[in-house]
Write an enzyme that holds these catalytic residues in place. Sequence first.
Site, PDB file in Angstrom:
ATOM      1  N   HIS A  44       8.880   6.993  -3.451  1.00 59.21           N
ATOM      2  CA  HIS A  44       8.841   6.489  -4.828  1.00 59.21           C
ATOM      3  C   HIS A  44       7.775   5.400  -4.980  1.00 59.21           C
ATOM      4  O   HIS A  44       7.093   5.336  -5.998  1.00 59.21           O
ATOM      5  CB  HIS A  44      10.214   5.940  -5.244  1.00 59.21           C
ATOM      6  CG  HIS A  44      11.200   7.010  -5.611  1.00 59.21           C
ATOM      7  ND1 HIS A  44      11.850   7.048  -6.818  1.00 59.21           N
ATOM      8  CD2 HIS A  44      11.653   8.097  -4.919  1.00 59.21           C
ATOM      9  CE1 HIS A  44      12.659   8.107  -6.862  1.00 59.21           C
ATOM     10  NE2 HIS A  44      12.557   8.753  -5.711  1.00 59.21           N
TER      11      HIS A  44
ATOM     12  N   HIS B 259      16.611   6.561  -9.916  1.00 53.36           N
ATOM     13  CA  HIS B 259      15.684   5.479  -9.578  1.00 53.36           C
ATOM     14  C   HIS B 259      16.427   4.154  -9.619  1.00 53.36           C
ATOM     15  O   HIS B 259      17.516   4.058 -10.191  1.00 53.36           O
ATOM     16  CB  HIS B 259      14.536   5.421 -10.598  1.00 53.36           C
ATOM     17  CG  HIS B 259      13.699   6.679 -10.654  1.00 53.36           C
ATOM     18  ND1 HIS B 259      12.776   6.993  -9.701  1.00 53.36           N
ATOM     19  CD2 HIS B 259      13.661   7.688 -11.568  1.00 53.36           C
ATOM     20  CE1 HIS B 259      12.182   8.152 -10.016  1.00 53.36           C
ATOM     21  NE2 HIS B 259      12.718   8.598 -11.147  1.00 53.36           N
TER      22      HIS B 259
ATOM     23  N   ASP C 109      13.918  -2.964  -6.994  1.00 55.07           N
ATOM     24  CA  ASP C 109      14.097  -4.057  -6.033  1.00 55.07           C
ATOM     25  C   ASP C 109      13.042  -5.109  -6.354  1.00 55.07           C
ATOM     26  O   ASP C 109      11.850  -4.844  -6.250  1.00 55.07           O
ATOM     27  CB  ASP C 109      13.926  -3.480  -4.612  1.00 55.07           C
ATOM     28  CG  ASP C 109      13.707  -4.553  -3.539  1.00 55.07           C
ATOM     29  OD1 ASP C 109      13.687  -5.752  -3.864  1.00 55.07           O
ATOM     30  OD2 ASP C 109      13.535  -4.158  -2.367  1.00 55.07           O
TER      31      ASP C 109
ATOM     32  N   HIS D 233     -11.943  -5.065   1.104  1.00 55.23           N
ATOM     33  CA  HIS D 233     -13.082  -5.045   2.014  1.00 55.23           C
ATOM     34  C   HIS D 233     -12.794  -4.278   3.297  1.00 55.23           C
ATOM     35  O   HIS D 233     -13.254  -4.636   4.388  1.00 55.23           O
ATOM     36  CB  HIS D 233     -13.584  -6.456   2.312  1.00 55.23           C
ATOM     37  CG  HIS D 233     -15.072  -6.518   2.511  1.00 55.23           C
ATOM     38  ND1 HIS D 233     -15.683  -6.054   3.659  1.00 55.23           N
ATOM     39  CD2 HIS D 233     -16.064  -6.935   1.696  1.00 55.23           C
ATOM     40  CE1 HIS D 233     -16.983  -6.230   3.545  1.00 55.23           C
ATOM     41  NE2 HIS D 233     -17.253  -6.752   2.361  1.00 55.23           N
TER      42      HIS D 233
ATOM     43  N   HIS E 162      11.325  -8.472  -5.318  1.00 55.96           N
ATOM     44  CA  HIS E 162      11.158  -9.391  -4.188  1.00 55.96           C
ATOM     45  C   HIS E 162      11.394 -10.840  -4.615  1.00 55.96           C
ATOM     46  O   HIS E 162      11.635 -11.708  -3.783  1.00 55.96           O
ATOM     47  CB  HIS E 162       9.753  -9.257  -3.599  1.00 55.96           C
ATOM     48  CG  HIS E 162       9.549  -7.983  -2.836  1.00 55.96           C
ATOM     49  ND1 HIS E 162       8.424  -7.738  -2.070  1.00 55.96           N
ATOM     50  CD2 HIS E 162      10.335  -6.869  -2.718  1.00 55.96           C
ATOM     51  CE1 HIS E 162       8.515  -6.532  -1.518  1.00 55.96           C
ATOM     52  NE2 HIS E 162       9.668  -5.977  -1.898  1.00 55.96           N
TER      53      HIS E 162
ATOM     54  N   GLU F 187     -13.948 -16.107   1.141  1.00 55.61           N
ATOM     55  CA  GLU F 187     -14.796 -14.920   0.969  1.00 55.61           C
ATOM     56  C   GLU F 187     -13.935 -13.666   0.787  1.00 55.61           C
ATOM     57  O   GLU F 187     -14.197 -12.833  -0.052  1.00 55.61           O
ATOM     58  CB  GLU F 187     -15.733 -14.744   2.167  1.00 55.61           C
ATOM     59  CG  GLU F 187     -15.019 -14.605   3.507  1.00 55.61           C
ATOM     60  CD  GLU F 187     -15.937 -14.210   4.649  1.00 55.61           C
ATOM     61  OE1 GLU F 187     -15.667 -14.647   5.777  1.00 55.61           O
ATOM     62  OE2 GLU F 187     -16.899 -13.468   4.419  1.00 55.61           O
ATOM     63  N   THR F 188     -12.917 -13.540   1.588  1.00 59.68           N
ATOM     64  CA  THR F 188     -12.024 -12.377   1.550  1.00 59.68           C
ATOM     65  C   THR F 188     -10.625 -12.894   1.815  1.00 59.68           C
ATOM     66  O   THR F 188     -10.457 -13.829   2.586  1.00 59.68           O
ATOM     67  CB  THR F 188     -12.420 -11.372   2.663  1.00 59.68           C
ATOM     68  OG1 THR F 188     -13.745 -10.910   2.415  1.00 59.68           O
ATOM     69  CG2 THR F 188     -11.490 -10.171   2.709  1.00 59.68           C
TER      70      THR F 188
ATOM     71  N   HIS G 112       9.628  -2.943  -6.807  1.00 62.74           N
ATOM     72  CA  HIS G 112       9.425  -1.512  -6.563  1.00 62.74           C
ATOM     73  C   HIS G 112      10.743  -0.763  -6.597  1.00 62.74           C
ATOM     74  O   HIS G 112      11.812  -1.357  -6.487  1.00 62.74           O
ATOM     75  CB  HIS G 112       8.714  -1.279  -5.219  1.00 62.74           C
ATOM     76  CG  HIS G 112       9.473  -1.765  -4.015  1.00 62.74           C
ATOM     77  ND1 HIS G 112      10.353  -0.970  -3.327  1.00 62.74           N
ATOM     78  CD2 HIS G 112       9.485  -2.975  -3.389  1.00 62.74           C
ATOM     79  CE1 HIS G 112      10.862  -1.665  -2.310  1.00 62.74           C
ATOM     80  NE2 HIS G 112      10.362  -2.886  -2.335  1.00 62.74           N
ATOM     81  N   CYS G 113      10.650   0.518  -6.694  1.00 65.42           N
ATOM     82  CA  CYS G 113      11.818   1.375  -6.636  1.00 65.42           C
ATOM     83  C   CYS G 113      12.220   1.541  -5.170  1.00 65.42           C
ATOM     84  O   CYS G 113      11.362   1.620  -4.300  1.00 65.42           O
ATOM     85  CB  CYS G 113      11.487   2.738  -7.259  1.00 65.42           C
ATOM     86  SG  CYS G 113      12.901   3.844  -7.376  1.00 65.42           S
TER      87      CYS G 113
ATOM     88  N   HIS H  21     -11.907  -8.724  -2.011  1.00 63.40           N
ATOM     89  CA  HIS H  21     -13.185  -9.420  -1.870  1.00 63.40           C
ATOM     90  C   HIS H  21     -13.959  -9.201  -3.158  1.00 63.40           C
ATOM     91  O   HIS H  21     -14.038  -8.087  -3.651  1.00 63.40           O
ATOM     92  CB  HIS H  21     -13.951  -8.840  -0.670  1.00 63.40           C
ATOM     93  CG  HIS H  21     -15.343  -9.369  -0.539  1.00 63.40           C
ATOM     94  ND1 HIS H  21     -15.622 -10.507   0.177  1.00 63.40           N
ATOM     95  CD2 HIS H  21     -16.516  -8.933  -1.028  1.00 63.40           C
ATOM     96  CE1 HIS H  21     -16.924 -10.738   0.116  1.00 63.40           C
ATOM     97  NE2 HIS H  21     -17.498  -9.796  -0.606  1.00 63.40           N
TER      98      HIS H  21
ATOM     99  N   MET I  91       5.886   3.758  -8.258  1.00 62.91           N
ATOM    100  CA  MET I  91       6.929   2.853  -8.746  1.00 62.91           C
ATOM    101  C   MET I  91       6.840   1.494  -8.072  1.00 62.91           C
ATOM    102  O   MET I  91       7.627   1.156  -7.176  1.00 62.91           O
ATOM    103  CB  MET I  91       8.308   3.476  -8.548  1.00 62.91           C
ATOM    104  CG  MET I  91       8.480   4.705  -9.427  1.00 62.91           C
ATOM    105  SD  MET I  91      10.170   5.287  -9.494  1.00 62.91           S
ATOM    106  CE  MET I  91      10.863   4.227 -10.720  1.00 62.91           C
TER     107      MET I  91
END
Lengths: 364, 295
Positions: A163, A112, A115, A324, A117, A297-298, A152-153, A273, A168
């Site tokens: 993964h 494993h 990463d 939503h 971001h 709203e969303t 994440h992996c 939402h 992950m």
Amino acid sequence: MLTRRAAMFSAAAAVLMLANPATADDLNLPRQRVDLVAPPFVHAHEQATKETPKIMEFTLRIEEKKVVIDEQGTTFQAMTFNGSMPGPLMVVHEGDYVEVTLINPDTNTLPHNIDFHSATGALGGGALTLVNPGEQVVLRWKATRTGTFVYHCAPGGPMIPWHVVSGMNGAVMVLPRDGLNDGKGHPLHYDKIVYIGEQDMYVPKDEKGKFKSYDSPAKAYTDTIEVMRKLTPTHVVFNGKVGALTGKNALTANVGETVLVVHAQANRDSRPHLIGGHGDYVWETGKFSNPPETGLETWFIRGGSAGAALYTFQQPGIYAYVTHNLIEAAILGATAHFKVEGKWNDDLMTQVKAPAKIPPARIN
Amino acid sequence: MLIAFKLKLALACAAGLAGPLAIAPLLSEGGSPDRAMRDQQSMVELHPGAVSYRIAGDFTRAGKQANAPLVSVRFERSLSIMQHQVGAAEYQRCVDEAACPALDGNVTVAIDRPAVQVSWHDADAYAAWLSRKTGEHYRLPTDAEWAFAAGSKFGDDALPVDANDPSKRWIARYESESDRDADDSEAHAFGSFGANENGLLDISGNVWEWTSTCFVRTALDDAGATISKSSNCGVRVAEGRHRTYITDFIRDARSGGCAAGVPPNNLGFRLVREPNSWISSLASGLGKARVIARS
């Protein structure tokens, strides 16, 4: 405008002052070890800080394990950071260094990595962190950008999505050193923070339509990839399983409390939402250097990103926090509940007449 | 506690139902009633009596949300009700004879497990089929009958009423309905949730049971007298750990509930037998149902 520019300038100056240390050992900064907690909770942290940048130490222990993901008892070969789906939220401030010890115990079966971001270079650290079962690695990266970010992996090729949708994934929140603001120079605070990791899952079924169970991730791989290729998840869940945040596990708040909801989706688009509520201030893309949108709203969480929404509850009751796409919310699992206590506000809403028979039409 | 059930299993095996899937019609269709099948139904005979019962449905009083009236319901005749929920293998026979819709692929078809993920219509079809097969009259219980049979397992669902704050009632209901292990949805073997004081198995376990009672909304005046009623029989009462109202074609309420409630784990059913034939009165006369020990 002037205030904001000045604030931005001073923040930039603060970062510049740190200079560029040539090697790790040159970093003469205080260290702070942080014990991570499982979602939907978040480790204690300052929103704004007067302290100077630090090296923030975190440990992520990878755990492959079989878990149950719905009320039918469907099992899932999960791969996790620290045993939870999503992995824990790590909170630091801009200019801090994040030092992560990534442990792959020999009880696991697969290599494993991770990463971030929020990190710069080497595939977000993925290229420097590949560990086999029985190995560990330490990575440090500098938090140069504010916002909520996915990690994440990403161990290469088809392993990457597998993964990620096996669990992950998680998020980092890099706060501005002076905390959140509304983009017009007014600070924003939260009384509570809730961390929701949404995950699409792809569980193979047998000829009879029954979900299959596997003894190891490797045994699940071929069938799972087949389901993944269709891009149609069998489950879309918050925090690892259907109902992880409902019933006894419902989130709680009081009227008047301001809640920051961090919503991460590492793989697939989502549309949070709050049924019966709103997003007062929403960083849809999650990046605090942009002014938040207001009164939504969303909102839209792009797959592979995390967003943040701030809301002050105004009315007591049960709220459903959903994606939503209501098929995913009600049938595939992406529903959380907030139980909010306080005093009802009749001005905001009132049932003028209870449901009753339609009165006979008036004849003029 | 399970003696009667084991006896029934033995009977079923003797009749050729050796395994859960070895299900074949035992008797010729149409003609004479299926005696073996009659005997297989383990019924509990409840003596005439009364139950303190909060009426199902929604009530308003003087235009405001109100708790349903608490009434005493008397049963002048004895009530014959199934000791356990209709089994998946029993239901499967009805499917095999093309009289009931097939079970979902996820449902384990076993002789000692309840038929779950069945709609009200499925339950109704099974009752009609079983009645045809046995020459007796089986039907779903009314909600009041279910409450009577459930005895101490029937909970009063009165909630705090605060005319000025609808959220109180809502939160109270949510909390009371959440007070269970939502994860336990697997259909367990009969008897796993024990017997009540009447000898009925698995009342208020993780299978909710359909009743014949329709969703009714009643408007009361200030004094509590009925002003009007509106009834929707597309929604029926399902009983279990909490009372719930479910659209009649829903088989799996877990994904059919509303956005912010706590749905039943499973939908199943048990039937009552009308005392309309000599065979049923004979069966009850022999005290067959009373064999069930009160442990």
